[in-house]
Design an enzyme around this catalytic site. Structure first.
Site, PDB file in Angstrom:
ATOM      1  N   ASN A  60      78.325 -44.041 -84.923  1.00 13.99           N
ATOM      2  CA  ASN A  60      78.685 -43.299 -83.716  1.00 13.99           C
ATOM      3  C   ASN A  60      79.760 -44.038 -82.920  1.00 13.99           C
ATOM      4  O   ASN A  60      80.722 -43.443 -82.424  1.00 13.99           O
ATOM      5  CB  ASN A  60      77.457 -43.104 -82.820  1.00 13.99           C
ATOM      6  N   HIS A 480      84.423 -22.431 -84.124  1.00 14.57           N
ATOM      7  CA  HIS A 480      83.218 -23.242 -84.209  1.00 14.57           C
ATOM      8  C   HIS A 480      81.962 -22.396 -84.379  1.00 14.57           C
ATOM      9  O   HIS A 480      80.867 -22.913 -84.563  1.00 14.57           O
ATOM     10  CB  HIS A 480      83.119 -24.101 -82.926  1.00 14.57           C
ATOM     11  N   ARG A 609      70.971 -33.394 -75.234  1.00 17.08           N
ATOM     12  CA  ARG A 609      70.843 -34.545 -76.123  1.00 17.08           C
ATOM     13  C   ARG A 609      71.816 -35.659 -75.768  1.00 17.08           C
ATOM     14  O   ARG A 609      71.464 -36.827 -75.732  1.00 17.08           O
ATOM     15  CB  ARG A 609      71.103 -34.104 -77.568  1.00 17.08           C
TER      16      ARG A 609
END
Length: 729
Positions: A60, A480, A609
């Site tokens: 990440n 998307h 999140r």
């Protein structure tokens, strides 16, 4: 800033554009990654899963530097002075993120070296250092080096005749200091640790060690017991990092020279692709050219260095790679911990989460796989139904739907959007089969899906060769959305079947990401998707839809209207309630709308999140807003939106987060849930998450998070465990 100590202000006097009410996008992302790191540090998490989270944290962070930090660096280079919503200049953003990153990587490496490596050894996974090896093991690895590694290595000298070599993105390297035996001159060379070789070199079973146990808090207290038990300890894996094997055999690379020192370093480069779409005659070719630029690499945005590296070598790297001092990150330990994902493949089920096998939904279990494909469509025609991955099987729902469409003689056309998928996907095979069966097949493949561009280019060409109509997307917009439209002739009439989801059509990520999807044949949804595909593939300028929220057309407007609706309910004496689950909340206009709703008395729960730039619990602004983040074995990816609407709830699912790009610069689809049973199921999912006391983190007004813990005597309420149990029945 401690908002709880501020005097209450009249809401009408508050300027909601004031930077104090917004958090830094970059810092909130780093706090999300800190929660990922916490999973690696939580002893309730199985050992190999902790190594997995350690790996995810590192990967990440790599992407964060390649994209976000690279973008900030470009702003600084271009002398951009525009302030972020939280009131920072690009230089201030970079300084704040650099400070937080250094804290996190220090925490990561300390925990890995002092806790996880010793814990792994106690459980039979011996990730050793070279100096831990005995003579027999060293001899084996010496031979292994000469036969398997030495021929691959290419040492590169740096001197007036050899310019400083190009250092590729995310490469692990050895900076070697050499002294000439005759002249006494100190020289520098770089040895790249090849990615084509395994990062961790394992020893054969007969050479696995049993006599090395690193001290831990527990083993120090019961050393005698450990000495007795280690003879019987299961040996799962034993080995060392590749770079250490190279470092201890440098004499082979520099014969006749005196090796003075060897220090690891790692480089991260700008990896974003810039494509002038409106000037590109061929978008596919333009993306391919951009990928070649990425492979060559952009400017350096980070150098990670061994903490033992001498100052003069650091200065040389800094000058040659043209970075600032704050772009150099000192690491005390092994670099490139993203490679720790390797250990999740070890045969040690007792050190992993219990395996989860996705369940076939009850309504589909009643359909035998050998039955006519029309029965699947009949099932959808009778009633909408929801699927929830990874709790329910992607293979037996979404893939089966497309496969049925490909083989059903009544199906005339299949239209689909693909953002990220895999080359071996059953969906692609089904689409090719459909084209071979004479059906009209149209697929929009988003070539601009970051880090998936090359894969999508290959898929586009494969589908085109099969006779499928492939569209690459719209200029200036990423597509998307996650939708499938199947057109079927039934009794001389046309009926349209749809799947609208929150996740990519990717069988691999469907096992790792939580997503929901709706199957329906409601005429309005079918008509809306028909209009959407005409917009995506032709010259349609569709500006209105019957049911769907479609970005960039009407999503922002309709969400604003839904929030305002809750405000009006409160003002009329009713209850105002919003629950929204998404991946990120960045858009300042949406945040301001939520602030106004909170000021009016609307009760708001947000399940986010990752990035959240809203500050909850600020007096006079957001005291009615609560934010939680759920981090667990599955990546929370679904988007679910609930508006109470005076007791007649509006519930939605879809592909869009509340980020400016999703609302204004991407093609997204959000669908209303009109089946009352499905709406209740989604509300139940949201309720389970809000009650979580194991995986949930409460966001504070200053942007920090506190992990929930069960109260004394209370049971753990883990969202993902509960949903697995519910799916299993």
């Amino acid at each position: 800033m401690n908002f709880s100590q501020l005097p209450t202000t009249n809401p009408s006097e508050i300027d909601l554009s004031d930077p104090q009410y917004y958090l830094s996008r970059e810092l909130t992302w780093l706090e999300f990654n800190a929660r990922v790191l916490h999973e690696a540090m939580d002893d309730r998490t199985p050992l190999l899963e902790r190594l997995k989270f350690m790996s995810i944290f590192s990967s990440n962070l790599d992407e964060f530097f390649m994209v976000r930090i690279a973008a900030i660096s470009q702003q600084i280079e271009a002398k951009v002075s525009r302030l972020t919503p939280d009131g920072r200049t690009p230089n201030e953003q970079l300084a704040a993120t650099s400070q937080r990153v250094q804290q996190l990587i220090t925490q990561q490496h300390q925990h890995f070296e002092t806790v996880l490596r010793p814990a792994a050894i106690e459980r039979g996974i011996y990730l050793l250092d070279y100096f831990d090896l005995n003579q027999e093991q060293c001899s084996y690895l010496q031979t292994y080096f000469e036969e398997q590694i030495f021929p691959v290595l290419t040492p590169l000298a740096v001197d007036p005749g050899h310019p400083f070599p190009y250092i590729s993105n995310l490469s692990l390297n050895l900076a070697v200091v050499i002294k000439h035996p005759d002249t006494g001159e100190e020289l520098f060379a770089r040895v790249k640790v090849p990615k084509v070789l395994p990062r961790f070199i394992s020893l054969p079973k007969e050479l696995q060690v049993v006599d090395i146990v690193r001290p831990t808090e527990n083993s120090l207290k019961q050393n005698k017991k450990d000495k007795k038990e280690k003879k019987d300890r299961r040996q799962i894996w034993t080995g060392i990092p590749l770079e250490q094997l190279i470092a201890h055999n440098l004499e082979s690379l520099f014969p006749g020279m005196n090796i003075q020192g060897c220090f690891t370093f790692r480089v991260t480069r700008n990896a974003d692709i810039s494509v002038a779409e409106d000037e590109a005659d061929d978008l596919l070719q333009a993306i391919e050219d951009g990928l070649q630029q990425r492979r060559k690499g952009g400017s350096t945005v980070r150098i990670e260095v061994d903490s033992a590296m001498p100052e003069q070598i650091r200065r040389m790297l800094q000058e040659e790679l043209e970075v600032n001092l704050q772009d150099i990150y000192e690491v005390d330990g092994m670099l490139g911990l993203g490679d720790l994902m390797y250990f999740l493949s070890l045969p040690a089920p007792e050190l992993k989460d219990p395996p989860w096998n996705a369940i076939v939904p009850a309504q589909l279990r009643r359909l035998k796989a050998t039955e006519d494909s029309g029965n699947f469509f009949n099932l959808i025609a009778q009633k909408d139904f929801l699927v929830h991955h990874p709790y329910q099987s992607f293979t037996d729902t979404v893939e089966r739907f497309i496969n049925c469409a490909a083989n059903d003689s009544k199906v005339l056309a299949i239209k689909m959007t693909l953002y990220r998928t895999t080359g071996d996907s059953h969906i692609l095979k089904a689409l090719i089969k459909a084209a071979e069966n004479g059906k009209q097949v149209s697929v929009l493949i988003e070539l601009k899906a970051r880090f998936d561009e090359q894969n999508n280019i290959n898929l586009a060409r494969m589908l085109e060769q099969a006779g499928i109509h492939v569209v690459y997307g719209l200029v200036g917009l990423k597509t998307h959305t996650k939708v499938v439209l199947v057109v079927r002739r039934e009794d001389e009439k046309i009926r349209r079947y749809v799947h609208i989801g929150t996740g990519n059509y990717n069988a691999k990520t469907s096992k790792l990401y939580t997503d929901v999807g709706l199957f329906s044949c409601r005429p309005e949804l079918g008509a809306d998707l028909t209009d959407l595909f005409n917009y995506l593939t032709g010259y349609s300028q569709q500006r209105s839809y019957r049911k769907l929220l479609v970005s960039p057309v009407n999503t922002r407007e309709l969400f604003d209207r839904l929030i305002q609706q809750e405000i009006e309910h409160v003002q009329s004496g009713k209850t105002g309630r919003i629950v929204a689950k998404m991946n990120a909340l960045i858009d300042t206009k949406m945040i301001a709308s939520l602030y106004r709703a909170s000021q009016a008395g609307v009760s708001i729960d947000l399940i986010i999140r990752g990035m959240c730039c809203l500050r909850p619990g600020v007096p006079g602004v957001s005291e009615n807003i609560r934010v939680i983040s759920i981090i667990g074995r599955f990546l929370e990816h679904s988007r679910i939106y609930y508006f109470n609407n005076g007791g007649e709830a509006n519930v939605f699912i879809g592909s869009a987060d509340w980020m400016t790009r999703n609302l204004d610069r991407r093609v997204e689809v959000i669908t209303p849930i009109e089946d009352p049973d499905i709406a209740k199921d989604l509300q139940e999912i949201l309720g389970i998450m809000l009650a979580d006391n194991r995986q949930a983190w409460d966001m504070q007004s200053d942007g920090s998070y506190i992990q929930r813990r069960p109260e004394a005597g209370a049971a753990e309420e883990s969202t993902q465990r509960i949903l697995m149990e519910m799916a299993a029945g």
